[in-house]
Write a protein that holds these residues in place. Structure first.
Motif, PDB file in Angstrom:
ATOM      1  N   ASN A   1      45.526  39.490  30.884  1.00  0.00           N
ATOM      2  CA  ASN A   1      45.004  40.781  31.348  1.00  0.00           C
ATOM      3  C   ASN A   1      43.979  41.387  30.396  1.00  0.00           C
ATOM      4  O   ASN A   1      43.007  41.998  30.825  1.00  0.00           O
ATOM      5  CB  ASN A   1      46.159  41.783  31.529  1.00  0.00           C
ATOM      6  CG  ASN A   1      46.923  41.540  32.818  1.00  0.00           C
ATOM      7  OD1 ASN A   1      46.346  41.101  33.808  1.00  0.00           O
ATOM      8  ND2 ASN A   1      48.219  41.797  32.804  1.00  0.00           N
TER       9      ASN A   1
ATOM     10  N   ALA B   1      49.499  38.482  37.097  1.00  0.00           N
ATOM     11  CA  ALA B   1      48.298  38.649  36.264  1.00  0.00           C
ATOM     12  C   ALA B   1      47.260  37.568  36.596  1.00  0.00           C
ATOM     13  O   ALA B   1      46.056  37.837  36.718  1.00  0.00           O
ATOM     14  CB  ALA B   1      48.700  38.588  34.788  1.00  0.00           C
TER      15      ALA B   1
ATOM     16  N   ARG C   1      50.947  37.035  29.545  1.00  0.00           N
ATOM     17  CA  ARG C   1      50.511  38.027  30.527  1.00  0.00           C
ATOM     18  C   ARG C   1      49.569  39.040  29.879  1.00  0.00           C
ATOM     19  O   ARG C   1      48.529  39.406  30.439  1.00  0.00           O
ATOM     20  CB  ARG C   1      51.740  38.754  31.089  1.00  0.00           C
ATOM     21  CG  ARG C   1      51.389  39.759  32.187  1.00  0.00           C
ATOM     22  CD  ARG C   1      52.565  40.581  32.623  1.00  0.00           C
ATOM     23  NE  ARG C   1      52.999  41.461  31.551  1.00  0.00           N
ATOM     24  CZ  ARG C   1      53.931  42.392  31.692  1.00  0.00           C
ATOM     25  NH1 ARG C   1      54.558  42.551  32.831  1.00  0.00           N
ATOM     26  NH2 ARG C   1      54.292  43.153  30.668  1.00  0.00           N
ATOM     27  N   GLN C   2      49.917  39.442  28.634  1.00  0.00           N
ATOM     28  CA  GLN C   2      49.093  40.430  27.927  1.00  0.00           C
ATOM     29  C   GLN C   2      47.674  39.909  27.701  1.00  0.00           C
ATOM     30  O   GLN C   2      46.697  40.599  27.980  1.00  0.00           O
ATOM     31  CB  GLN C   2      49.777  40.760  26.590  1.00  0.00           C
ATOM     32  CG  GLN C   2      48.976  41.679  25.669  1.00  0.00           C
ATOM     33  CD  GLN C   2      49.000  43.126  26.126  1.00  0.00           C
ATOM     34  OE1 GLN C   2      49.765  43.478  27.005  1.00  0.00           O
ATOM     35  NE2 GLN C   2      48.140  43.949  25.555  1.00  0.00           N
TER      36      GLN C   2
ATOM     37  N   HIS D   1      45.189  38.210  39.806  1.00  0.00           N
ATOM     38  CA  HIS D   1      44.114  39.200  39.645  1.00  0.00           C
ATOM     39  C   HIS D   1      42.903  38.619  38.927  1.00  0.00           C
ATOM     40  O   HIS D   1      41.800  39.152  39.058  1.00  0.00           O
ATOM     41  CB  HIS D   1      44.627  40.422  38.858  1.00  0.00           C
ATOM     42  CG  HIS D   1      45.483  41.333  39.687  1.00  0.00           C
ATOM     43  ND1 HIS D   1      46.813  41.077  39.938  1.00  0.00           N
ATOM     44  CD2 HIS D   1      45.177  42.493  40.343  1.00  0.00           C
ATOM     45  CE1 HIS D   1      47.315  42.040  40.691  1.00  0.00           C
ATOM     46  NE2 HIS D   1      46.339  42.919  40.961  1.00  0.00           N
ATOM     47  N   HIS D   2      43.106  37.543  38.172  1.00  0.00           N
ATOM     48  CA  HIS D   2      42.000  37.003  37.362  1.00  0.00           C
ATOM     49  C   HIS D   2      41.553  35.616  37.811  1.00  0.00           C
ATOM     50  O   HIS D   2      40.935  34.884  37.036  1.00  0.00           O
ATOM     51  CB  HIS D   2      42.405  36.992  35.890  1.00  0.00           C
ATOM     52  CG  HIS D   2      42.641  38.373  35.341  1.00  0.00           C
ATOM     53  ND1 HIS D   2      41.613  39.233  35.006  1.00  0.00           N
ATOM     54  CD2 HIS D   2      43.788  39.068  35.115  1.00  0.00           C
ATOM     55  CE1 HIS D   2      42.120  40.388  34.584  1.00  0.00           C
ATOM     56  NE2 HIS D   2      43.447  40.313  34.645  1.00  0.00           N
TER      57      HIS D   2
ATOM     58  N   GLN E   1      55.644  37.790  36.581  1.00  0.00           N
ATOM     59  CA  GLN E   1      54.666  38.768  36.069  1.00  0.00           C
ATOM     60  C   GLN E   1      53.378  38.067  35.613  1.00  0.00           C
ATOM     61  O   GLN E   1      52.280  38.587  35.798  1.00  0.00           O
ATOM     62  CB  GLN E   1      55.293  39.549  34.913  1.00  0.00           C
ATOM     63  CG  GLN E   1      56.430  40.473  35.370  1.00  0.00           C
ATOM     64  CD  GLN E   1      57.201  41.086  34.225  1.00  0.00           C
ATOM     65  OE1 GLN E   1      57.226  40.542  33.129  1.00  0.00           O
ATOM     66  NE2 GLN E   1      57.859  42.206  34.485  1.00  0.00           N
TER      67      GLN E   1
END
Length: 1620
Positions: A347, A385, A343-344, A388-389, A381
């Motif tokens: 994003n 992410a 997830r990190q 959104h991408h 989660q």
């Protein structure tokens, strides 16, 4: 001679060491030490000889002797000669090493002796002990300890030996295998090292100043190596401690260079002992969850994630290659950590990951299958992410969305209390985060619109996504509105582009069915309706206007209600109406056909969702009703019958309601299809198939039949009435009974299937309702009515009475309610059976416990409460329906003939239900009553008597309903008297106002209510019904509810007061009825009311009432007692009755002598006569009533004297045999609570007479002094009389002259008991000055002196007591009559007929009291005679004789001045006795001794002794006996040394005393005498008898049972050394 005596003394003490008592052992040790102080060498030699001769003596006893030797040696070391020292050393050495095992106490004691001797004779000790310390042989444990202790206690003497000891010891260190030997070597090395240090520090005082540190260095170092290298590592902590303690002092003596060499090993070695076992602390960075309460871990977590971001920007391929395989790890933390990193980097490194999207999506296949909740949450989660991408727009994105929707559909867990550190998440938290994520993606991420719309519609219809419908509908509605804003066409669902989307029929069906449960699943019904509204154009273009108007109204209805307040039935009707309007608006046959087909197709989806499926059936029925095609209707009905799941109740209900609704428009087709189905192959196949499985067949077939029966019921209800009435008996009932094989049609097959029963009952009920509501109801003759009612009664009878488990009885009663109104009428037997069956089935049911959630059978109590309520309502409706058919007083009487027993039930729940039903029936009767002619309401009195007492029922609800019943009955009477139904009577209306006050069971309000009701009844009840009312009211006294019986009594007494005159002939019968009712109901309120009734009768017919009561059987039962007490109400009446009863007490003899049977060993006994006994009991009962006070005051003296003499004649008197058995069975109250015993009756009657006659203080004083109990005791009766007389003198003085006057004649009574009582009463009165004040003294004194020759010992004793009491009552009169009084006392002491010394004791006590007041000349002549006469009593076994004689002796000393020498001899004779009795077990004797010694002191001619007696023997001062006796003996030996042998001889007499403390005091006395005797007096003492006499000392010392005595004897033996 001296030696042999000391030796014999010591031997005697050592023989006693076997004593087990530790205090005695200690005293023996002290005595040996005491002897040792006098002759140390003699004692040490005696101990040595004794231990050698008694080789078998146990070691605990040897220890006592060895300890004494140690103390003697220590205290007398300077006086010992070498030969004695040698003897002691040899003995101690042998004792120490005799046992090879370590016996610590024994060997330590011996070692201590050696150490003590070693203080002076070190060389002798070492010479002996070194013989036990040979090279190459491991020494005894205590040899080493002795060396160690000697090295500390005698440094200069011991250090010269240490070199050789160390030299011998070092090789032994390796031989020591046992831990205790290693420890003692360490102990020795420690003390040797400390000793050497002290020696070196004081070289100037040392015997050999050449000794140096290096003399011992090498040996100490060799020992150090063994200790450090070998023993320090030992697992035993105690040994390690001993090593460390030794190494400290040893290190001082080690060579410096060696110590420096060892330090690098020594210090870590010691420090290693501080080590703790620790566990490794593992650190895992990203995969371990960060603890929010520790900021550092959160910071670390964040920093690690940043590291991955940096790496991903520079080396994306390598990072992914490292991360993605870890998604397959078996470790949950690793998988979660990996997803967090993914997830990190999704994003934070979007550009680097752009080309990796397909690869990353494909890597998520495995996590999508993961069942771990933490992994799921992390994946949600990641999906957020990705959205959104742009990841979800790629192939494979749909799988991610489906995963998200599946998480939204997770079931809600039952709320569990999770611990704060719970490792796993609940599915609730996963669902919650998924719902939020879906809504955020729908509303905030624009690029997701085309991904989600219309794709999300695919999840609306599948049943597995039901839990996700609320978020789905909300998201879809939001997306649809957005599409509409883009343009109308955009909102249309393009089926050509999306083949997987559900059809409009499927969507409409699904959303409509979901709406039927609007609050389920977070209000999914509301969300479904709103989505439906948005989709109206896609469903059908014609629905725009209708749905835009109707759907918001439906949503508003949901919002206005809550889950509790919403009526489900009303809501479903609204939805079905909405559906009807929708079908009418569409008006397209093809569309409707598709729609109904889709509905039927979806039916199976709702298996497991009963409410929704039931509603769907209703929707199908509604849609089929709107269907024009008859063929399609029949086809779909057939399909429904073939596919239904008949074993489910909701399914049966749904299918039946579907048929009913369909029959509104298609009656013929519906009935035809039902008949066809039974004849069809499908039905027969079902039955045949089920019959293969025998255990299932019956049940399944019954369920199919149940459903078909129910279908007919619904058809009858829904179908048009003009069409259906003609088909009921011809078609519907015929088919129903064909399925339900019972006796009704002559087939004797009884079904046991509950479902079939309930369905039949409901169907018949629905048919009855259909007939009732039919247009031709009045003309319709229902020929099968009686059969159907009988069938319902059978069903009700079959229900269990212990619980309500099914609604059978409720449904059957509802059915009967509709059946009974139909023609023809029921016959009387059928009607009676119906009423009785229904009442018994409902009213007798046990009450529910509202505090429990489940009953013992596991049923839900709340559900049962509803069922109970519905059943009661059904019963009321049925009874009203029956009453309606016969609305007359006879019909009402008939109904209450059935209800009466239930209204009077002793079970609260039965009464409550019965009265509730009664109130409803009477209210119904009144509301329906239409009187055209005035007729008598002949049963008003009986009905009023039935309900009016219930106004005071223990249950508030019953009270309320009972007032309603009386209210209705009185208005019914008014109606029958000709008043209009709307007429309002002021008095009757007053009853309504009372209802509020009846909510609380306040007796005052209840009484007031009953009174008001009685007043109203009195005015309203016709004269001809008065007696029936009274008789019925008397029956009400036995009512199980005491409040109701109280109400009945109030009404009875009210009526008797008014009309008692006309009942004269009935008085005996009424008394009998009252008594029988009191027997039936033993309640206080009934008793009080009955007393009122008795008083009313007695005030008119006194003699009849009293004679009937006196004739009652003894013991009086509590009811007779209560009736007696009723006669105390009015003083004049009470006085007349009391006089009659006193005359009866005095008329007859109090008892008769009954001769026993000598052969059986029984003497004669006294048996009470019945008439005085009955009269005494009656007196008690009347006087126990407070109202009798005035009458008792008027007759006080005769009552008191009669009852006192009655009491005296009943002590020890038995009941007649016939009454004894009855008394045992009796369990009566009041006086008889403690039985019918004549004495108890007399005591209690006298007690109550005093209380009632204004002498409460007398009764209370006697009671607090225990006087009443004493009076009843044959042994202590006179003491009780004395207590009574004292109380009378204090509190009732003015009453005494008349009482005394009446009592004097009884001093010559033939009954001993009466003489004893009167003498005791007078004796105590003489104790008070009141007799002098009342001028009664001379008379009473003369009477007392006249009793001295009485044949009864007790009378003589009491007469002396009375004469002695003059000293305290009228002391001024003693001088006047001194000579006569003293003569009486001396005669009393010389009384020959006094085997138990009672008279003598009283004479001594009384004489002591008189001595203060007589003239000295009167006493002098008899002084010596009295002193000698009382001396034997000093040691009497009776404590009161000891006390009285000693006190008298003390008092006599006041008169000894003229006979000083003679009386001094008497004092010396008694001195030892008085001193020893200071240890008497009885405190009163000790007190007497103190007094006597204080009085004797001045006459003894020794000022010191006199002062001691006065100071130390004060009453308020505690005495330290040993110290006191020590000082007394000191003064005695100084003043009267020649008395020594006499004093010792007297003490020896007490060695055999029965009292332990005196036995112990006697030897102590001798010991103190010996301690203080002068040397020149010693020769006069016969010591041989003390030391050797086998009958005195040795017996007590060795064989005495009491440790305290043995201790004192041992102590004295030690002191005897003074005179040896």
């Amino acid at each position: 001679m001296t030696e042999s005596r000391i030796k014999r003394l010591a031997t005697t003490l050592m023989d006693a060491t076997t004593d087990k008592d530790p205090l005695v052992q200690e005293q023996i040790y002290n005595a040996l030490c005491y002897l040792g102080e006098s002759e140390p060498e003699e004692i040490l030699n005696s101990c040595d000889e004794y231990l050698r001769q008694h080789d078998k003596l146990g070691y605990p006893h040897r220890v006592i002797i060895l300890k004494a030797m140690e103390t003697v040696v220590k205290n007398n070391i300077a006086l010992l000669d070498k030969s004695t020292a040698k003897v002691v050393i040899f003995l101690a050495s042998n004792e120490m090493t005799k046992s090879k095992e370590v016996i610590r106490d024994w060997q330590q004691a011996a070692s201590n002796v050696l150490v003590a001797v070693g203080q002076r004779f070190i060389n002798k000790v070492m010479e002996e002990v070194l013989t036990k310390f040979q090279p190459g042989i491991l020494p005894h444990y205590f040899v080493m300890q002795t060396f160690a202790n000697l090295s500390v206690s005698n440094v200069f003497g011991m250090v010269p030996f240490l070199n050789s000891i160390l030299g011998t010891m070092l090789p032994m260190l390796g031989m020591a295998k046992q831990d205790h030997m290693k420890s003692v070597f360490c102990y020795a090395l420690q003390h040797f090292s400390e000793s050497i240090q002290e020696y070196l520090a004081n070289l100037d005082k040392a015997p050999d100043p050449t000794v140096r540190k290096d003399t011992f260095s090498n040996e100490i170092f060799s020992a150090y190596e063994v200790l450090f290298n070998s023993w320090l590592q030992h697992r035993e902590a105690k040994l390690r401690l001993a090593v460390v303690e030794a190494m400290g002092p040893m290190s001082y003596l080690m060579p410096s260079e060696k110590l420096e060499e060892q330090l690098p090993k020594l210090i870590p070695g010691i420090l290693a002992l501080y080590k703790k076992h620790t566990e490794a602390f593992y650190i895992s960075k990203i995969c371990a969850p960060a603890d929010p309460s520790v900021p550092l871990t959160v910071k670390n977590h964040t920093e690690v994630l940043r590291c991955f971001t940096v790496l991903a920007c520079s080396f994306p391929d390598r990072v992914l290659a490292f991360l993605l395989p870890k998604l397959e790890s078996s470790n949950e933390r690793t998988r979660v950590g990996t997803l967090l990193i993914m997830r990190q980097i999704i994003n934070s490194a979007p550009s680097q990951m752009e080309i990796k999207k397909p690869f990353i999506l494909s890597s998520m296949k495995l996590p999508l299958q993961d069942s771990n909740n933490k992994v799921k949450r992390a994946l949600v989660q990641v999906i957020s992410a990705m959205a959104h991408h742009g990841y979800l727009e790629q192939p494979g994105g749909e799988a991610m969305m489906e995963f998200l929707v599946r998480q939204c559909a997770l079931p809600s867990d039952a709320p569990k209390k999770q611990p704060p550190d719970a490792d796993d998440l609940t599915s609730d938290s996963v669902q919650s985060i998924s719902v939020n994520t879906l809504f955020l993606l729908s509303t905030t991420v624009d690029r997701m619109n085309n991904v989600l719309w219309p794709y999300l519609l695919e999840f609306v219809t599948p049943i597995q996504f039901t839990n996700a419908l609320t978020p789905l509908c909300k998201s879809l509605m939001y997306l649809a509105v957005k599409k509409q804003e883009e343009g109308e066409n955009a909102s249309l669902i393009r089926y050509d582009l999306n083949a997987n989307l559900p059809s409009p029929y499927a969507l409409t069906t699904r959303l409509l069915v979901v709406s039927s449960q609007p609050y389920a699943g977070d209000c999914r019904g509301m969300a479904a309706l709103r989505l439906l509204n948005v989709l109206h154009y896609s469903v059908h273009p014609a629905l725009d206007q209708l749905w835009s108007k109707q759907v918001p109204l439906l949503v508003e209805h949901i919002e206005e209600n809550t889950e509790k307040s919403l009526s489900q039935k009303e809501w479903e009707e609204k939805l079905l109406l909405f559906l009807q309007e929708t079908l009418a608006a569409v008006s397209d046959s093809a569309w409707i056909c598709h729609f109904v087909t889709e509905m039927c197709r979806q039916l199976n989806n709702y298996n497991g969702f009963p409410p929704e499926k039931n509603f769907l059936y209703k929707c199908i029925g509604t849609t089929l009703g709107a269907c024009a095609s008859k063929d399609l209707v029949q086809k779909q009905l057939q399909e429904l019958l073939e596919t239904a799941r008949y074993h489910e109740e909701a399914e049966r209900e749904g299918l039946a309601s579907c048929f009913g609704i369909c029959a509104i428009n298609h009656l013929e087709e519906t009935l035809a299809k039902l008949e066809d189905f039974v004849r069809s192959d499908v039905f027969k196949k079902s039955v045949g198939l089920f019959s293969i499985f025998k255990d299932r067949s019956d049940n399944e077939v019954e369920k199919i039949k149940s459903t078909l029966i129910l279908c007919y019921g619904y058809v009858a209800v829904y179908a048009p009435k003009e069409l259906v009435l003609s088909r009921i008996e011809a078609d519907i009932l015929k088919n129903i009974f064909q399925y339900f094989n019972t006796k009704v049609l002559g087939i004797k097959v009884e079904t046991k299937d509950l479902t079939l029963k309930l369905c039949l009952i409901r169907t018949i009920c629905m048919i009855s309702q259909a007939i009732c509501n039919g247009v031709k109801c009045g003309d319709f003759i229902f020929s099968r009515k009686a059969e159907l009612v009988a069938q319902m009664v059978e069903f009700i009878k079959a229900e269990p009475l212990e619980a309500m488990r099914t609604p059978v009885r409720q449904r059957a009663m509802i059915t009967c309610t509709y059946l009974v109104v139909l023609e023809p009428h029921l016959s009387d037997p059928d009607r009676t059976e119906l009423i009785d069956t229904c009442l018994a089935s409902v009213l007798a049911l046990p009450p529910l416990d509202p505090g429990r959630e489940r009953d013992e059978n596991g049923g839900n109590v709340l559900h049962k409460e509803v069922l109970y309520g519905d059943t009661i309502s059904a019963l009321k409706d049925l009874l009203k329906s029956l009453l309606q058919r016969n609305l007359t007083p006879h019909g009402l009487q008939d109904m209450f003939a059935h209800l009466g027993p239930w209204i009077k039930s002793n079970k609260e729940h039965e009464r409550q239900r019965a009265v509730e039903v009664s109130a409803a029936l009477l209210d119904f009767y009144l509301s329906k009553l239409n009187v055209s002619t005035v007729i008598p309401f002949y049963n008003l009195g009986v009905l009023i008597a039935l309900f009016s007492p219930r106004c005071s029922d223990s249950l508030a609800s019953v009270r309320q309903h009972a007032v309603d019943c009386v209210y209705c009955l009185l208005y019914i009477q008014l109606c029958y008297e000709g008043f209009a139904r709307d007429h309002r009577d002021e008095m009757v209306e007053g009853l309504k106002a009372l209802k509020k006050g009846l909510e609380e069971p306040n007796f005052t309000i209840l009484f007031h209510t009953c009174n008001n009701i009685a007043m109203v009844i009195g005015k309203r009840v016709p004269p001809d019904q008065l007696m029936s009312l009274l008789l019925a009211m008397f029956e009400g006294l036995a009512d199980p509810d005491k409040n109701c019986s109280r109400a009945a009594t109030v009404m009875i007494n009210s009526l008797l007061k008014e009309r008692g005159g006309v009942l004269q002939e009935k008085v005996p019968d009424i008394m009998s009825i009252i008594h029988s009712k009191l027997e039936e109901v033993d309640e206080e309120h009934i008793r009080k009311a009955a007393q009122q009734t008795v008083y009313i009768l007695a005030s008119q017919h006194k003699s009849m009432v009293v004679s009937s009561l006196l004739g009652s059987a003894l013991p009086f039962d509590s009811h007779t007692c209560a009736m007696w007490r009723a006669l105390a109400t009015e003083p004049t009446l009470t006085s007349q009755i009391l006089e009659q009863l006193l005359e009866k007490v005095n008329r007859d003899v109090p008892y008769k002598e009954s001769k026993g049977f000598p052969l059986l060993g029984s003497g004669s006994e006294r048996v009470a006569t019945p008439l005085p006994l009955a009269a005494t009991c009656a007196l008690y009962e009347i006087m126990s009533a407070p109202e009798s006070g005035a009458a008792v005051l008027g007759l006080y003296p005769p009552l008191f004297v009669t009852l006192l003499l009655r009491l005296s004649c009943t002590v020890g008197v038995q009941l007649p045999k016939n009454l004894q058995s009855r008394e045992r069975r009796s369990s009566s109250h009041g006086l008889l609570a403690r039985g019918l015993t004549p004495c108890v009756c007399a005591v209690e009657t006298l007690k109550v007479m005093l209380a009632r006659g204004g002498s409460e203080e007398v009764a209370r004083a006697v009671g607090s002094a225990g006087g009443w109990e004493l009076m009843a005791s044959p042994e202590r009766h006179h003491d009780g009389i004395a207590v009574l007389a004292g109380a009378m003198a204090r509190h009732a003085g003015p009453r005494l002259p008349l009482i005394v006057k009446n009592l004097i004649p009884t001093l010559n009574s033939v009954f001993d008991s009466q003489r004893i009582t009167t003498t005791a009463f007078f004796a105590e009165l003489l104790n008070s000055n009141v007799v002098n004040d009342l001028i009664l003294l001379e008379t009473m004194m003369d009477n007392m002196m006249g009793r001295q020759k009485d044949t009864c010992t007790l009378v003589r004793m009491l007469a002396l007591r009375g004469l002695g009491n003059i000293a305290s009552g009228s002391p001024e009169k003693v001088r006047k009559h001194g000579a006569k009084l003293l003569a009486s006392m001396v005669n009393g002491m010389d009384d020959k007929d006094d085997p138990h010394n009672l008279v003598a004791l009283e004479a001594m006590s009384s004489l002591s009291k008189l001595l203060d007041h007589v003239e000295e000349r009167d006493i002098q002549s008899m002084l010596l005679h009295i002193a000698i006469r009382i001396r034997p009593f000093f040691d009497s076994e009776q404590p009161d004789l000891r006390q009285s004689s000693i006190v008298l002796f003390g008092n006599l000393t006041k008169f000894s001045e003229d006979n000083c020498e003679v009386f001094f001899e008497q004092i010396l004779n008694g001195l030892v006795t008085l001193l020893l009795h200071l240890q008497d077990p009885k405190p009163e004797v000790v007190k007497a001794c103190k007094f006597a010694l204080r009085m004797c002191g001045p006459s003894m001619g020794c000022e010191g002794l006199c002062d001691m007696f006065l100071n130390h023997l004060r009453e308020d001062r505690s005495l330290h006996y040993g110290e006191f006796m020590n000082n007394v003996c000191k003064h005695l030996m100084q003043s009267y040394p020649e008395m020594l042998n006499r004093l010792i001889s007297t003490n020896l007499f007490y060695f055999k005393s029965n009292w332990v403390d005196i036995r112990a005091a006697a030897p102590m006395f001798i010991g103190f005498l010996v301690l203080h005797v002068d040397e020149d007096q010693c020769q006069h003492v016969d010591l041989d008898q003390l030391i050797s006499g086998k009958t005195t000392w040795i017996v007590f010392l060795l064989l005495g049972a009491v440790p305290g005595v043995r201790k004192k004897v041992a102590e004295t033996l030690g002191r005897l050394v003074r005179i040896l």
